[in-house]
Design a protein around this motif. Structure first.
Motif, short mmCIF file in Angstrom:
data_model
loop_
_atom_site.label_atom_id
_atom_site.label_comp_id
_atom_site.label_asym_id
_atom_site.label_seq_id
_atom_site.Cartn_x
_atom_site.Cartn_y
_atom_site.Cartn_z
N ASN A 1 -6.79 -5.20 2.41
CA ASN A 1 -8.26 -4.70 1.81
C ASN A 1 -8.73 -5.43 0.87
O ASN A 1 -8.08 -6.39 0.64
N THR B 1 -7.80 1.57 4.50
CA THR B 1 -6.88 2.59 3.76
C THR B 1 -5.57 2.42 4.31
O THR B 1 -5.28 2.04 5.56
N GLU C 1 -12.45 -2.08 2.36
CA GLU C 1 -12.41 -0.65 2.30
C GLU C 1 -11.12 -0.11 3.48
O GLU C 1 -11.63 1.13 3.56
N ILE D 1 0.88 -0.96 0.07
CA ILE D 1 0.06 0.12 -0.05
C ILE D 1 0.99 1.19 0.01
O ILE D 1 1.78 1.45 0.73
#
Length: 104
Positions: free
Chosen positions: A50, A86, A84, A17
């Protein structure tokens, strides 16, 4: 809905990420040693991803598994999909961690 711990040996499906901390190789090596001494421990500490399969928590565990696979110790990566989530969730998770001390 109940969270399900899934597992795979296809580490390529996991993604980093953007903005997460840099992987520390010293930590990866410590995790490798722990997994080598007791492979079952990884089962009870799943990686959190995620719905895009971006690693929210557990990037060092994943790297340790990849390195062990290169050495012939192919272990499944256990993971939970947290839809969802982050980078902000990564920051919250990591800010709440406390390192073990000698008194622990």
């Amino acid at each position: 809905m109940k969270d399900v711990i899934e597992h795979t040996r296809d580490y390529s499906q996991f993604k980093t990420i953007t903005g997460n901390r840099k992987v520390q190789q010293a930590h990866v090596r410590k995790l490798m040693t722990a997994i080598e001494s007791d492979p079952e421990t990884i089962r009870y500490n799943p990686i959190i991803v995620n719905d895009n399969m971006e690693v929210i928590d557990g990037q060092h565990r994943l790297e340790a598994l990849k390195e062990l696979a290169k050495k012939g110790m192919d272990q499944p990566a256990y993971y939970i999909v947290a839809p969802e989530r982050t980078l902000e969730d990564v920051q919250v998770i990591n800010s709440g961690r406390k390192a073990w001390t000698p008194s622990d």
